[in-house]
Design an enzyme around this catalytic site. Structure first.
Site, PDB file in Angstrom:
ATOM      1  CB  ALA A 281       1.485  -3.152 -16.334  1.00 49.51           C
ATOM      2  CB  ILE A 283      -2.084  -6.006 -11.113  1.00 47.43           C
ATOM      3  CG1 ILE A 283      -2.105  -7.924 -11.112  1.00 47.43           C
ATOM      4  CG2 ILE A 283      -1.988  -6.331  -9.265  1.00 47.43           C
ATOM      5  CD1 ILE A 283      -1.541  -8.769 -11.100  1.00 47.43           C
ATOM      6  CD  GLU A 285       1.544  -3.312  -8.830  1.00 49.50           C
ATOM      7  OE1 GLU A 285       0.806  -2.799  -8.716  1.00 49.50           O
ATOM      8  OE2 GLU A 285       2.274  -3.731  -9.575  1.00 49.50           O
ATOM      9  CG  ASP A 327     -29.058  13.760  26.016  1.00 45.49           C
ATOM     10  OD1 ASP A 327     -29.999  13.929  25.713  1.00 45.49           O
ATOM     11  OD2 ASP A 327     -28.465  13.611  26.975  1.00 45.49           O
ATOM     12  CG  ASN A 717       3.831  -1.626 -11.930  1.00 46.46           C
ATOM     13  OD1 ASN A 717       2.554  -1.007 -12.864  1.00 46.46           O
ATOM     14  ND2 ASN A 717       3.631  -2.660 -11.599  1.00 46.46           N
ATOM     15  CG  ASP A 721       1.346   2.921 -11.532  1.00 44.97           C
ATOM     16  OD1 ASP A 721       1.449   3.302 -12.119  1.00 44.97           O
ATOM     17  OD2 ASP A 721       1.219   1.598 -11.697  1.00 44.97           O
TER      18      ASP A 721
END
Length: 884
Positions: A281, A283, A285, A327, A717, A721
């Site tokens: 959870a 980590i 991803e 320029d 997740n 997430d």
């Protein structure tokens, strides 16, 4: 393709390649050679395959940890958990694969727009052909600024000079000729050849392609053709570094939870699964892939606004830019030159007089005017044809003025055939031609006033008599005066000869004819763009070869300078010939200046280095072959697409297809917003994950029921997430982003202040989850599975509502970049829909250990979930931080 073309005659080369040097290849022969030899590209530049992109998704530390979790699940015979983790792996890989595949293919299509092109003679006609479609035997026509697309044998040339540093290491210009050379002539001395990737600095040429692709000299040099390891862009490196740090931290926390649970006598299998799930959870991803998605989407969005980004990391660097060097002509001005004023011997003729037909008739009798017109037409490479006028804007203006004055250009050029040309050189600042009229010769020259006057000994009067030029300073002062009105000034000269002179005698004792002032009005939208840059803390610097007074006048008109600014704001190139050895006392004046006039190409490169040595992130806008070194050296090289030479576009990171200065502002705004969106994504993701860690850790170290079970964490997740986090990466960004100073390039994604904010958000979400857990367990005395479900739903609601905490505390809660992001609302609806389906389908209901809840219990979930949003909003406004 043929071997050693430098050692055989042109006739032998064309015979071996079966090509007509005067007409080029036929259509059928081109098709045959494409099938036989393939595309003119190096193997190392081949595109990534679909399988390569798919395999890359598995080569990630995050996937490694998920794989270990899956193996442990199967090892403990927890088949449901094992297959659930496998599902997470497949979903994560699939999302990454399809998003990166789309991004990579989109980037490749954009890069095709930036491929170099070259004029090719085919079927007796001249076509503009992209480099990959050149075949052996093609007849290529070379001009200054061209990047040579393949190895070729010279057929004809005029003062051809080529830069071959990338091939031979020699920085000096290589002079070319067409003479046959011995077969053992070293590569660096093969002067009758031009090679792929080298750059035409001056002159023109016609050549026949002898080798393409990997058969070219560049293709045979292993150090250039070896497949390079794909390097991640700086932003991805930062994200991966953050991911690895988080993985290490969460593995330690997971170990603590497992050990402490075991000491308390809790089921070891459950604690191991909880620890693994908690690590999963935590980590993030989505971190590695979101960078590619956000950057690629920025590239695609900018391409629709005619800004081509060639390198992915350039989008990020644009947001860090502190200095823009540009320029003047065509970028800050319209690049639509017109003759506005003439200065002949004792005559100053304004635009209004030139438009008067009767006055123009009298002017035709003026011999000084006649000779000036001859110089303007004969010392000029623009060829009028049915397609219109193409070429240098000053030369086009001279041809248009001649047409307006009813001069027969074709007849004059026929009578005065050009024999030789010394092309314009940025350091010499003049162009010279030798022409033949019957049995006599004439030299014509045009260029900067100081350069032309320096080689003139005489002046022609209106009656045609030639006298000594005694008052050069008067003419220099007149040039200054005209330049101060914002006009571009050119001087003209000539001389008639009975015998053909040597090339080094062309500019001896020329006869001065006069000056022409050209008007090139500033672009109307530049002034607002410069003010936007000023508000954004970005310094704009004009670097031009023009006269200082011309440069200053234009700078005042576009808002780069005001009329009250001191003279020190404009620096003459002659005063800073060696920037590397500038004394420290002069550094402040150089850094304070906004305009650099009469600059030569090398000084542009030196100035870019100077700013970089003073900790600036430099963007350089250029178009010419001589701008290429500065474009390459700059942190962001920006080439113009219409006026830009192939050499400039080849080394640039960004190409402005419309040559608009304002397009750079769009690119910088996009770069800033992309980084801001990714930072929002990271803060959101980490704060949600932090809440999960703290909630499970507290419950594990106490006698409370676990608010989250392993499969519930895996489900979170996918719901709270992925979708809202990706939606944050798709936002339009802060509308006031260009009112903030540039970001420090060394600044990490997560500064101390962002960690504080993340902790505040995580604590706020945790508070609501733990509050409902305690309330349901101790006050309502509900079963542990009901307590778990109430905490689980509360966490989902609190995490979904967490997206509304992301905008800074100075932003309106109801009207900001998040509430106006339609992707956010779509993500919230999708997440809620998935949750509803999971609740109603028996299989997912059982997998997630869900039970039926009463209406009162759902009301409590809503109350505590909303409570987290209110609590975080209060905490965010009470916490003192140094950045919003």
């Amino acid at each position: 393709m043929i071997q050693s073309p430098h050692s055989i005659t042109i006739k032998e080369v064309t015979a071996k390649l079966a090509c007509d040097a005067d007409r080029g290849l036929s259509s059928s022969e081109i098709k045959n050679r494409r099938r036989k030899y393939g595309r003119n590209i190096l193997k190392s530049t081949s595109t990534r395959s679909t399988w390569s992109i798919l395999l890359d998704q598995f080569l990630d530390p995050i996937i490694y940890v998920l794989g270990i979790a899956m193996i442990l699940g199967f090892a403990f015979e927890e088949w449901l958990e094992g297959f659930a983790v496998l599902a997470v792996i497949l979903i994560t890989v699939s999302i990454g694969f399809f998003m990166e595949l789309q991004a990579v293919r989109s980037i490749e299509s954009l890069r095709k727009l930036a491929q170099i092109s070259i004029n090719v003679l085919r079927n007796g006609k001249i076509f503009k052909i992209k480099s990959p479609f050149i075949v052996p035997g093609d007849i290529i026509l070379l001009a200054p600024g061209d990047v040579i697309p393949a190895d070729a044998r010279l057929i004809w040339h005029q003062s051809l000079g080529v830069k071959e540093a990338m091939l031979t290491g020699e920085s000096d210009q290589v002079e070319k000729d067409t003479k046959v050379l011995p077969i053992d002539t070293p590569l660096a001395e093969q002067t009758n050849m031009v090679f792929k990737g080298t750059i035409v600095l001056r002159g023109n040429a016609k050549a026949i392609v002898s080798a393409t692709g990997n058969e070219t000299q560049v293709g045979q040099i292993s150090s250039l053709t070896r497949e390079a390891e794909k390097s991640r862009n700086p932003l991805e490196k930062r994200l991966n570094s953050l991911s690895r740090w988080l993985i290490g931290l969460t593995l330690i926390l997971a170990a603590i939870i497992v050990i402490s649970g075991y000491i308390q006598g809790k089921d070891l299998s459950l604690m191991i699964k909880t620890g693994i799930a908690l690590a999963i959870a935590t980590i993030p991803e989505g971190l590695p892939i979101v960078a590619t998605i956000a950057l690629a989407r920025g590239m695609i969005k900018l391409s629709k606004q005619k800004v081509i980004i060639k390198k992915l990391e350039a989008v990020q660097t644009l947001g860090e830019t502190t200095v823009i060097c540009t320029d003047k002509t065509g970028t800050l001005t319209e690049n639509k030159m017109s003759v506005h004023e003439l200065l002949l011997d004792n005559h100053r003729i304004k635009y209004e007089d030139l438009m008067d037909a009767s006055f123009a008739k009298q002017l035709e009798k003026n011999r000084a005017f006649t000779k000036l017109m001859e110089a303007g037409i004969l010392c000029n490479n623009v060829q009028p044809d049915v397609t219109g006028l193409n070429g240098d804007s000053l030369e086009i203006a001279l041809i248009e003025f001649a047409q307006m004055s009813d001069v027969d250009i074709a007849m004059l050029r026929k009578q005065y055939m050009e024999l030789e040309e010394i092309p314009f050189d940025a350091e010499r600042k003049m162009m010279v031609t030798l022409n033949q009229h019957e049995n006599e010769y004439a030299v014509y020259a045009k260029g900067a006033a100081e350069s032309i006057l320096d080689v003139c000994d005489y002046i022609i009067a209106k009656e045609g008599n030639v006298k000594s030029l005694m008052d050069k300073q008067k003419w220099l002062d007149l040039a200054d005066e005209v330049a101060s009105e914002g006009l571009r000034v050119l001087a003209f000269a000539f001389k008639d000869l009975e015998k053909r002179p040597a090339t080094d005698e062309f500019t001896d004792k020329l006869i001065f004819t006069g000056l022409i002032g050209f008007l090139d009005p500033p672009r109307k939208d530049v002034k607002q763009a410069i003010q936007t840059y000023r508000d954004a803390g970005i310094k704009v610097v004009m670097i031009t070869g023009d006269h200082p007074r011309t440069a200053r006048k234009i700078a005042e008109e576009i808002g780069l300078l005001t009329s009250g600014d001191p003279a020190e704001k404009v620096i003459h190139g002659q005063t800073i010939l060696d920037l590397e050895s500038t004394i420290p006392e002069n550094n402040a004046s150089i850094l304070n200046a906004s305009v650099f006039a009469r600059m030569i190409p090398k000084q542009k490169l030196d100035l870019v280095k100077f700013y970089q040595n003073h900790n600036a992130v430099v963007g350089m806008i250029g178009d010419g072959v001589n701008d290429a070194p500065a474009l390459k050296r700059a942190d962001i090289g920006i080439a113009t697409g219409i006026r830009g030479t192939e050499a400039a576009k080849e080394v640039a990171d960004v190409i402005l297809l419309d040559d608009q200065f304002t397009s750079t502002e769009l690119a910088i705004r996009q770069g800033r917003n992309i980084f801001g969106n990714i930072r929002q994504f990271v803060v959101y993701l980490l704060s949600c994950n932090l809440a999960e860690i703290i909630a499970v850790t507290v419950a594990s170290l106490s006698n409370l029921p676990l608010p989250l079970l392993p499969l519930q964490i895996l489900f979170l997740n996918l719901v709270t997430d992925v979708f809202p986090a990706l939606a944050l990466g798709m936002g339009k960004g802060n509308t006031d982003i260009m009112k903030l100073p540039p970001r420090d390039p060394d600044e990490p994604i997560m500064t101390v202040n962002h960690w504080i904010i993340t902790f505040v958000y995580g604590i706020g979400i945790t508070a609501s989850v733990m509050a409902i857990t305690i309330y349901a367990h101790y006050q309502l005395r509900l079963p542990s599975e009901v307590v778990n479900n109430m905490a689980f739903y509360t966490l989902i609601l609190a995490q979904l509502l967490n997206v509304f905490n992301i905008p800074g505390r100075d932003r309106s809660f109801f009207k900001n970049e998040v509430t106006q992001n339609l992707w956010i609302w779509a993500a919230l609806l999708l997440s809620a829909g998935i949750m509803f389906i999971a609740y109603t389908i028996p299989l997912t209901n059982r997998v997630l250990s869900l039970v039926d809840l009463s209406t009162d219990q759902f009301l409590l979930i809503g109350l505590f979930g909303l409570g987290s949003l209110v609590l975080i909003q209060i905490m965010k406004r009470l916490i003192v931080i140094t950045k919003k």
